[in-house]
Design a protein around this motif. Structure first.
Motif, PDB file in Angstrom:
ATOM      1  N   ALA A  36      -0.982   6.101   2.968  1.00  0.00           N
ATOM      2  CA  ALA A  36      -0.657   6.129   1.541  1.00  0.00           C
ATOM      3  C   ALA A  36      -0.502   4.725   0.983  1.00  0.00           C
ATOM      4  O   ALA A  36      -0.950   4.427  -0.132  1.00  0.00           O
ATOM      5  N   ALA A  37       0.133   3.849   1.766  1.00  0.00           N
ATOM      6  CA  ALA A  37       0.286   2.461   1.317  1.00  0.00           C
ATOM      7  C   ALA A  37      -1.077   1.797   1.146  1.00  0.00           C
ATOM      8  O   ALA A  37      -1.321   1.094   0.161  1.00  0.00           O
ATOM      9  N   LEU A  38      -1.990   2.033   2.081  1.00  0.00           N
ATOM     10  CA  LEU A  38      -3.334   1.462   1.977  1.00  0.00           C
ATOM     11  C   LEU A  38      -4.070   2.013   0.763  1.00  0.00           C
ATOM     12  O   LEU A  38      -4.733   1.273   0.021  1.00  0.00           O
ATOM     13  N   LEU A  39      -3.953   3.317   0.548  1.00  0.00           N
ATOM     14  CA  LEU A  39      -4.675   3.956  -0.556  1.00  0.00           C
ATOM     15  C   LEU A  39      -4.099   3.588  -1.920  1.00  0.00           C
ATOM     16  O   LEU A  39      -4.754   3.822  -2.946  1.00  0.00           O
ATOM     17  N   SER A  40      -2.881   3.036  -1.942  1.00  0.00           N
ATOM     18  CA  SER A  40      -2.301   2.615  -3.217  1.00  0.00           C
ATOM     19  C   SER A  40      -2.888   1.287  -3.686  1.00  0.00           C
ATOM     20  O   SER A  40      -2.690   0.897  -4.838  1.00  0.00           O
ATOM     21  N   PHE A  41      -3.609   0.574  -2.784  1.00  0.00           N
ATOM     22  CA  PHE A  41      -4.241  -0.678  -3.177  1.00  0.00           C
ATOM     23  C   PHE A  41      -5.415  -0.405  -4.114  1.00  0.00           C
ATOM     24  O   PHE A  41      -6.109   0.607  -3.969  1.00  0.00           O
ATOM     25  N   PRO A  42      -5.683  -1.312  -5.068  1.00  0.00           N
ATOM     26  CA  PRO A  42      -6.841  -1.128  -5.956  1.00  0.00           C
ATOM     27  C   PRO A  42      -8.158  -1.064  -5.198  1.00  0.00           C
ATOM     28  O   PRO A  42      -9.065  -0.320  -5.565  1.00  0.00           O
ATOM     29  N   GLN A  43      -8.268  -1.854  -4.123  1.00  0.00           N
ATOM     30  CA  GLN A  43      -9.485  -1.867  -3.315  1.00  0.00           C
ATOM     31  C   GLN A  43      -9.106  -1.984  -1.843  1.00  0.00           C
ATOM     32  O   GLN A  43      -8.086  -2.579  -1.496  1.00  0.00           O
TER      33      GLN A  43
END
Length: 309
Positions: free
Chosen positions: A246-253
């Protein structure tokens, strides 16, 4: 004013949205200030925070976490748990380690000042078995005694009177934590570090790697991990896989390397969505919402820093 709660989350909890009427309060109506903990307690606390929403009814989701100490100067409501029970938000409270995401429904306005604990912080502050006490929102007096209750009641009164700010209350909580934490068994503290490093080594860490690094038998590792983290190593790895994803997917890219790691961590996209929903309470699409300050902070890599993130 509201957006519909995901049907998949309701399905995960075995309830229908018509039965409970779950909706999430618009994140733009929520304000959260984050305060870095003093260096002296940074091993025990990931972040201090001041949360507020002045709507008449607040509905949100608390992601799976290690544990919090908090005061609730405004707002009465409850947290609803996967096992079927509900706990009220006591004015002076301890949220025990959460194994899944849990809905919160509060009559507002809703203001909270708290501290998010690390696994070492939970053990050193409470001395309680995380597995035996997980998934509860408890009266702070029951867990941390009269001193914490008196402090919390005083902070609530001063906050309501306007003589203390949320930041000042947060620092008072941090001072209490610094005074109350006690050393734990040094070998157990080392195991906590080993487990943290293992969890941070991969989205799908191999149990054999943990057993190789730990100075304990497999049975002892299982028992001690549940004592300090609230879950077995396998279940803990599943929880943190979802939180880190989830933390990774919250990044814009995402970099190609992170994309490949995510692809390898789950059977398929639907599996990833179910797991993130279970532990974070959001679909991947909503993780990128720039107006979700509380969620963004709780799953931010810096607040999973004990995992080497």
């Amino acid at each position: 004013m509201m957006v519909e709660f995901q049907d998949s989350f309701n399905a995960e909890y075995g309830v229908e949205s018509d039965d409970l009427g779950y909706e999430l309060t618009e994140s733009s109506l929520i304000t959260v200030d984050y305060i870095a903990p003093p260096a002296a307690i940074s091993d025990y606390v990931t972040t201090l925070y001041h949360f507020r929403c002045d709507e008449a009814k607040i509905r949100d989701i608390q992601p799976a976490s290690v544990g919090h100490v908090a005061i609730f100067p405004h707002g009465k409501g409850e947290m609803q748990f996967r096992a079927g029970h509900c706990d009220p938000n006591h004015e002076v409270a301890v949220m025990t380690p959460l194994s899944t995401a849990n809905p919160i429904i509060v009559d507002g306005p809703f203001h909270v000042v708290g501290a998010a604990l690390t696994p070492l912080g939970w053990a050193s502050l409470t001395g309680l078995h995380a597995g035996e006490h997980r998934d509860r929102l408890r009266d702070g007096r029951e867990i941390l005694g009269e001193k914490f209750a008196a402090l919390g009641n005083d902070l609530n009164a001063q906050y309501r009177a306007g003589t203390l700010s949320g930041r000042e209350c947060a620092h008072a909580l941090s001072e209490f934590i610094g005074e109350m934490v006690k050393p734990i068994n040094s070998r157990h503290a080392e195991l906590i570090k080993v487990v943290n490093t293992w969890l941070g080594s991969s989205l799908n860490p191999d149990l054999a790697d943990l057993l190789d690094r730990a100075a304990y038998s497999e049975r002892q590792v299982q028992r001690l991990t549940e004592r300090y983290f609230g879950l077995s190593p396998q279940a803990l790895a599943r929880k943190y896989r979802a939180l880190r994803a989830a933390a990774l997917l919250s990044f814009p890219q995402l970099t190609p390397e992170f994309e490949a790691e995510l692809g390898d961590a789950f059977f398929d996209q639907s599996h990833m969505i179910r797991e993130i929903n279970r532990f974070v309470g959001r679909t991947p699409a909503r993780l990128r919402d720039p107006d979700s300050p509380y969620l963004s902070e709780m799953i931010a890599p810096k607040n999973l820093r004990e995992l080497g993130s």
